[in-house]
Design an enzyme around this catalytic site. Sequence first.
Site, short mmCIF file in Angstrom:
data_model
loop_
_atom_site.label_atom_id
_atom_site.label_comp_id
_atom_site.label_asym_id
_atom_site.label_seq_id
_atom_site.Cartn_x
_atom_site.Cartn_y
_atom_site.Cartn_z
N HIS A 198 0.82 -1.22 0.00
CA HIS A 198 0.00 0.00 0.00
C HIS A 198 0.86 1.27 0.00
O HIS A 198 0.33 2.37 -0.25
CB HIS A 198 -1.05 -0.02 1.14
N ASP A 218 -0.75 -7.44 1.34
CA ASP A 218 -0.13 -6.10 1.44
C ASP A 218 1.38 -6.28 1.61
O ASP A 218 1.93 -6.09 2.71
CB ASP A 218 -0.75 -5.35 2.63
N SER A 220 3.92 2.16 8.37
CA SER A 220 3.55 1.18 7.35
C SER A 220 4.77 0.67 6.59
O SER A 220 5.67 1.45 6.27
CB SER A 220 2.60 1.81 6.35
N GLY A 221 4.78 -0.63 6.30
CA GLY A 221 5.88 -1.23 5.55
C GLY A 221 7.03 -1.64 6.45
O GLY A 221 7.90 -2.41 6.04
C1 4AZ Z 1 -1.49 3.81 8.52
O1 4AZ Z 1 -2.39 4.59 8.25
C2 4AZ Z 1 -1.67 2.94 9.71
N1 4AZ Z 1 -2.50 1.09 14.22
C3 4AZ Z 1 -0.72 2.01 10.01
C4 4AZ Z 1 -0.87 1.18 11.11
C5 4AZ Z 1 -1.99 1.31 11.90
C6 4AZ Z 1 -2.94 2.24 11.62
C7 4AZ Z 1 -2.79 3.07 10.53
C8 4AZ Z 1 -2.11 0.40 13.10
O2 4AZ Z 1 -0.44 3.74 7.86
#
Ligand code: 4AZ
Length: 451
Positions: free
Chosen positions: A260, A305, A401-402
């Site tokens: 993502h 993902d 993320s990632g």
């Molecule tokens: C995000 O938006 C995101 N709490 C990543 C992880 C989590 C929530 C949002 C987990 O990248």
Amino acid sequence: MAAQTASDINQMLAFRTNSTFPNVNIISTSLSTVLQPARVVSSSRFLNPFVVALVVIAGVALVAMAIGLLIHFLAFDRKACFYRSSFQILNVEYTDELSSPATKEYRILSEQIESMISNIFKESNLRNQFIRAHVIKLRQSGRGVTADVVMKFRFSKRNNGDSMKGRVQAVLQKMLNNSGGLEINSSPGITTITSQDTENIFTQACGARPDLLTLSEERVIGGTLADDGDWPWQVSLQLNNVHHCGGVLISNTWVLTAAHCFKSYSNPEPWTAIFGASTVYPKRRARIRSIVVHNNYRSGTQENDIAVVQLNTAVPFTKAIHRVCLPEQTMSIVPDSTAYVTGWGALTYGGHTVSDLRQGQVRIISNAACNAPTAYNGAVFSGMICAGVPTGGVDACQGDSGGPLVQEDSRRLWFVVGIVSWGYQCGLPEKPGVYTRVSAYRNWIRVQTGV
Ligand code: 4AZ
């Protein structure tokens, strides 16, 4: 005769003393006359408060000196010495499973070898000097297995590694008839190596954090701010030099991350990978050659993902930059076990990303519990894994993320078990972080990268 009073008895005693043993009384009187003045003299000399204080201070100083010397000789007068050795094991047949430190077979055999060595030294005259043994590689030799091992000792500074080599070798000789079920070919030869050699060996292997680089006795993860080299596989993937996602180094040239992250820009041109704990003062930068997003990534459900990113030039592994271990497809991840999530993500939902790497300790949550109606109500697929803390507060968030969710195995090697993927906001109770389950994609990673 019934009761006599105390004065009656005293009178009787006085009478007997004076009449029956008159000499004794005279002598005793004369002794007391002689001793009396002497006692007065001695008490005034020895109970002089100044002398008493002096004696006490001298005593305390002596005890402190003795303790200081003891600490010095036990702790500071010692230096670490490292040896490398190879043990040929005849009664274990080599199989493909022994080629990766991620398999159960590799872990069990390595632990068996490490405890065999440890037991031999703990029963020897080097028990106080032996620190640890660690298998660095298992290789095929004939039909059997050869284990390459690094051993750490602490010797007095007056000795060096070479001068103690004979004693270490002599203890290892005993292993031939006391090897706890393993048949060792012959007494293994040993080579003295430096602490830098040891660090280099572990830097090239996967999953070593700073404690393993020095075969240290201690392991600590404190606070939430990470130090340089604490999570050497952590990568910041930047879009036009702005942190966008986390990633994790799995080889000199490949970074594992989330699909993502590339929803808006999947062309490698504007992307760079940054290494080191600070995004303001990075230890190294690399350009990106290619981005491979999983074919079946579904943005609606966040299924599959996962993505891999190839660096333009290989990064040389150092103490502060090296790869994590990848779990086998079959690796079971135990609910309630401890894991760590790291990243530069926001500290609160909707907040800013940070420039110094942070870490959070969380616990693995079973998919069944994570799919409960009060949690994610069936949205967690088998290729996902949840982790959090029951009260909330510690979680991945936007910008993480990632990035990796890692766990340590029984031999202190670290494995990436998850990739930060999604969750309902951040750090809420009953709404843990949801991660891509890396073990489920082990084959996909191998096919895309050869790692
Ligand atoms: C995000 O938006 C995101 N709490 C990543 C992880 C989590 C929530 C949002 C987990 O990248």
